[in-house]
Design an enzyme around this catalytic site. Sequence first.
Site, short mmCIF file in Angstrom:
data_model
loop_
_atom_site.label_atom_id
_atom_site.label_comp_id
_atom_site.label_asym_id
_atom_site.label_seq_id
_atom_site.Cartn_x
_atom_site.Cartn_y
_atom_site.Cartn_z
N ILE A 157 31.23 35.28 39.85
CA ILE A 157 31.85 35.23 41.18
C ILE A 157 31.12 36.19 42.12
CG2 ILE A 157 34.00 35.55 42.48
CD1 ILE A 157 35.49 34.89 39.83
N THR A 215 43.53 38.30 38.70
CA THR A 215 43.61 36.97 38.09
C THR A 215 45.05 36.50 37.94
OG1 THR A 215 43.32 35.84 35.96
CG2 THR A 215 43.36 38.22 35.89
N ASP A 216 45.24 35.18 37.95
CA ASP A 216 46.59 34.63 37.71
C ASP A 216 47.07 34.91 36.28
OD1 ASP A 216 44.91 32.86 36.37
OD2 ASP A 216 45.77 31.04 37.26
N GLU A 217 46.14 35.31 35.39
CA GLU A 217 46.52 35.52 33.99
C GLU A 217 47.47 36.70 33.82
OE1 GLU A 217 43.38 34.87 31.12
OE2 GLU A 217 42.25 33.69 32.56
N TYR A 253 42.65 40.99 27.59
CA TYR A 253 42.01 40.85 28.91
C TYR A 253 43.04 40.91 30.03
CZ TYR A 253 40.36 38.32 33.06
OH TYR A 253 40.11 37.94 34.35
N LYS A 303 43.76 43.71 33.01
CA LYS A 303 43.74 43.40 34.45
C LYS A 303 45.09 43.79 35.08
CE LYS A 303 40.99 41.56 36.68
NZ LYS A 303 39.80 42.08 37.44
N PRO A 306 44.11 32.59 19.40
CA PRO A 306 45.40 33.25 19.16
C PRO A 306 46.08 33.60 20.50
CG PRO A 306 43.62 34.39 17.99
CD PRO A 306 42.97 33.37 18.87
P1 NAD Z 1 31.63 38.04 34.99
O1 NAD Z 1 31.94 38.45 33.58
O2 NAD Z 1 30.78 36.84 35.22
O3 NAD Z 1 30.93 39.25 35.76
C1 NAD Z 1 31.36 40.58 35.62
C2 NAD Z 1 30.31 41.48 36.25
O4 NAD Z 1 30.77 42.83 36.16
C3 NAD Z 1 28.94 41.44 35.53
O5 NAD Z 1 27.91 41.35 36.47
C4 NAD Z 1 28.91 42.75 34.76
O6 NAD Z 1 27.58 43.25 34.58
C5 NAD Z 1 29.72 43.66 35.67
N1 NAD Z 1 30.35 44.77 34.92
C6 NAD Z 1 31.06 44.72 33.78
N2 NAD Z 1 31.44 45.95 33.40
C7 NAD Z 1 30.94 46.81 34.34
C8 NAD Z 1 31.02 48.22 34.52
N3 NAD Z 1 31.65 49.00 33.63
N4 NAD Z 1 30.42 48.77 35.60
C9 NAD Z 1 29.77 47.99 36.49
N5 NAD Z 1 29.65 46.65 36.38
C10 NAD Z 1 30.24 46.06 35.31
O7 NAD Z 1 33.05 37.89 35.69
P2 NAD Z 1 33.52 36.84 36.81
O8 NAD Z 1 33.97 35.59 36.14
O9 NAD Z 1 32.52 36.78 37.89
O10 NAD Z 1 34.84 37.58 37.33
C11 NAD Z 1 34.76 38.56 38.37
C12 NAD Z 1 36.16 39.10 38.64
O11 NAD Z 1 37.03 38.04 39.02
C13 NAD Z 1 36.81 39.77 37.42
O12 NAD Z 1 37.47 40.93 37.87
C14 NAD Z 1 37.79 38.73 36.90
O13 NAD Z 1 38.89 39.34 36.29
C15 NAD Z 1 38.17 38.02 38.20
N6 NAD Z 1 38.57 36.61 38.07
C16 NAD Z 1 37.73 35.70 37.46
C17 NAD Z 1 38.11 34.36 37.40
C18 NAD Z 1 37.21 33.31 36.77
O14 NAD Z 1 37.61 32.15 36.65
N7 NAD Z 1 35.98 33.64 36.37
C19 NAD Z 1 39.32 33.95 37.95
C20 NAD Z 1 40.15 34.91 38.56
C21 NAD Z 1 39.75 36.23 38.63
P1 TYD Z 2 38.02 30.03 29.58
O1 TYD Z 2 36.88 29.40 30.33
O2 TYD Z 2 37.71 31.01 28.49
O3 TYD Z 2 38.99 30.64 30.67
P2 TYD Z 2 40.50 31.27 30.49
O4 TYD Z 2 40.80 31.44 29.06
O5 TYD Z 2 40.36 32.57 31.19
O6 TYD Z 2 41.41 30.29 31.16
O7 TYD Z 2 38.87 28.87 28.92
C1 TYD Z 2 39.43 27.81 29.71
C2 TYD Z 2 40.28 26.96 28.78
O8 TYD Z 2 39.41 26.30 27.85
C3 TYD Z 2 41.26 27.75 27.94
O9 TYD Z 2 42.44 26.96 27.76
C4 TYD Z 2 40.56 27.91 26.61
C5 TYD Z 2 39.76 26.63 26.50
N1 TYD Z 2 38.49 26.72 25.74
C6 TYD Z 2 38.21 25.79 24.72
O10 TYD Z 2 39.02 24.88 24.43
N2 TYD Z 2 37.01 25.89 24.07
C7 TYD Z 2 36.12 26.88 24.33
O11 TYD Z 2 35.04 26.94 23.67
C8 TYD Z 2 36.40 27.82 25.38
C9 TYD Z 2 35.44 28.92 25.73
C10 TYD Z 2 37.61 27.70 26.06
#
Ligand code: NAD
Ligand code: TYD
Length: 342
Positions: A14, A131-133, A156, A160, A280
């Site tokens: 993101i 996150t919504d989680e 996780y 958060k 799990p």
């Molecule tokens: P990501 O895992 O792709 O990226 C995380 C980034 O943070 C990486 O570039 C990593 O190097 C950096 N990072 C990790 N630990 C660090 C530290 N100690 N110091 C400095 N940098 C560090 O994550 P993402 O999917 O881009 O998510 C970004 C944010 O959005 C997170 O806070 C996540 O909880 C939130 N979020 C993600 C989603 C999603 O669907 N991916 C949805 C809702 C919220």
């Molecule tokens: P994920 O991308 O890990 O996001 P989140 O758990 O944060 O929602 O997983 C999305 C959904 O897909 C979740 O219900 C778990 C499922 N999933 C699988 O079924 N197989 C996989 O290999 C992965 C990574 C996720």
Amino acid sequence: MTKAVLLTGGAGFIGSNFVHMLAELRPDWRIVNLDALTYAGNAANLAAVEGRDEYHFVHGDIRERADVMKALELAKAGGADVYVVHMAAESHVDRSIEGGMPFVTTNVVGTQVMLDCCREAGVARFVHVSTDEVYGSLGDQGFFTESTPLAPNSPYSASKTGSDLLVRAAHHTHGFDAVITRCSNNYGPYQFPEKLLPLIIANAQEDKPLPIYGDGMYVRDWLFVRDHCEAILTVLEKGAAGEVYNIGGNNELPNLELVKQVLAALGKPESLITFVKDRPGHDRRYAIDATKIREQLGWEPRYRFSEALPLTIEWYRSQVEWLQGVRSGAYREYYQRHYDAR
Ligand code: NAD
Ligand code: TYD
């Protein structure tokens, strides 16, 4: 007055999309990106902005005060107004099940370090990307609103939630200008292929099995990453201090349905779908009620799933080198450890 954004985690999924969006929509803003480049961070995601004036990369850790202060100094230079967008985190549920400690140190301790330094530096606003989680899991009915009780189920989401509470406390106790966003699952370019969508696109292209946890009927509310980034910018500019804003796509899909759509788009057979042992504590359903941000701040998603999913699939198809790079070495070890015995 110059405006600057101090972004944490800007080399992740993101974060890199946020940098590209900001460079396009607010070209006169300074961007300082503080990122530790963990396995999930990738400098290649930012190649397009590297040579840009007023883009600064700080290779550092949010848990280290000196690193955060260095990034803040760069952001503040010349008396700029500094907006912090805090998204650095350990972000993968499955890894948090393997071991929760990095999640506590980065997501909880790192957020407190950020809050302390940013308060000391006198930043204009702190946007905490959550996150919504944090709300836990829904049954077949209903949606998460901002007043849904916090009930995280994974290490996780628990970490958060801890970070959200520290942000809330900084606002309540110190009057610190902080806002929290809680978004549903994102999809789009630059996502590390440990997450469902890039993992199945990458595997399907190579005719490898697509591991689906449990019965595949777990529901997620999918939002295109660019929409999420625009929502964060909206909250930064128009949100009210101390508030929480849910962000969602109103686009619920069971995992199995999503996987079938990807296979159809790639012209690959459904026989690649392989049911594996469930995660799990797997949350059954997430669904966001985004009425507040829509009515109060005027944000709503611009991208339809039917357009943005093909765009996303095409991006991964064309980024052969990027995918090869991120799926080498440590990724292969993770994949074997996590899936081979499943
Ligand atoms: P990501 O895992 O792709 O990226 C995380 C980034 O943070 C990486 O570039 C990593 O190097 C950096 N990072 C990790 N630990 C660090 C530290 N100690 N110091 C400095 N940098 C560090 O994550 P993402 O999917 O881009 O998510 C970004 C944010 O959005 C997170 O806070 C996540 O909880 C939130 N979020 C993600 C989603 C999603 O669907 N991916 C949805 C809702 C919220
Ligand atoms: P994920 O991308 O890990 O996001 P989140 O758990 O944060 O929602 O997983 C999305 C959904 O897909 C979740 O219900 C778990 C499922 N999933 C699988 O079924 N197989 C996989 O290999 C992965 C990574 C996720």
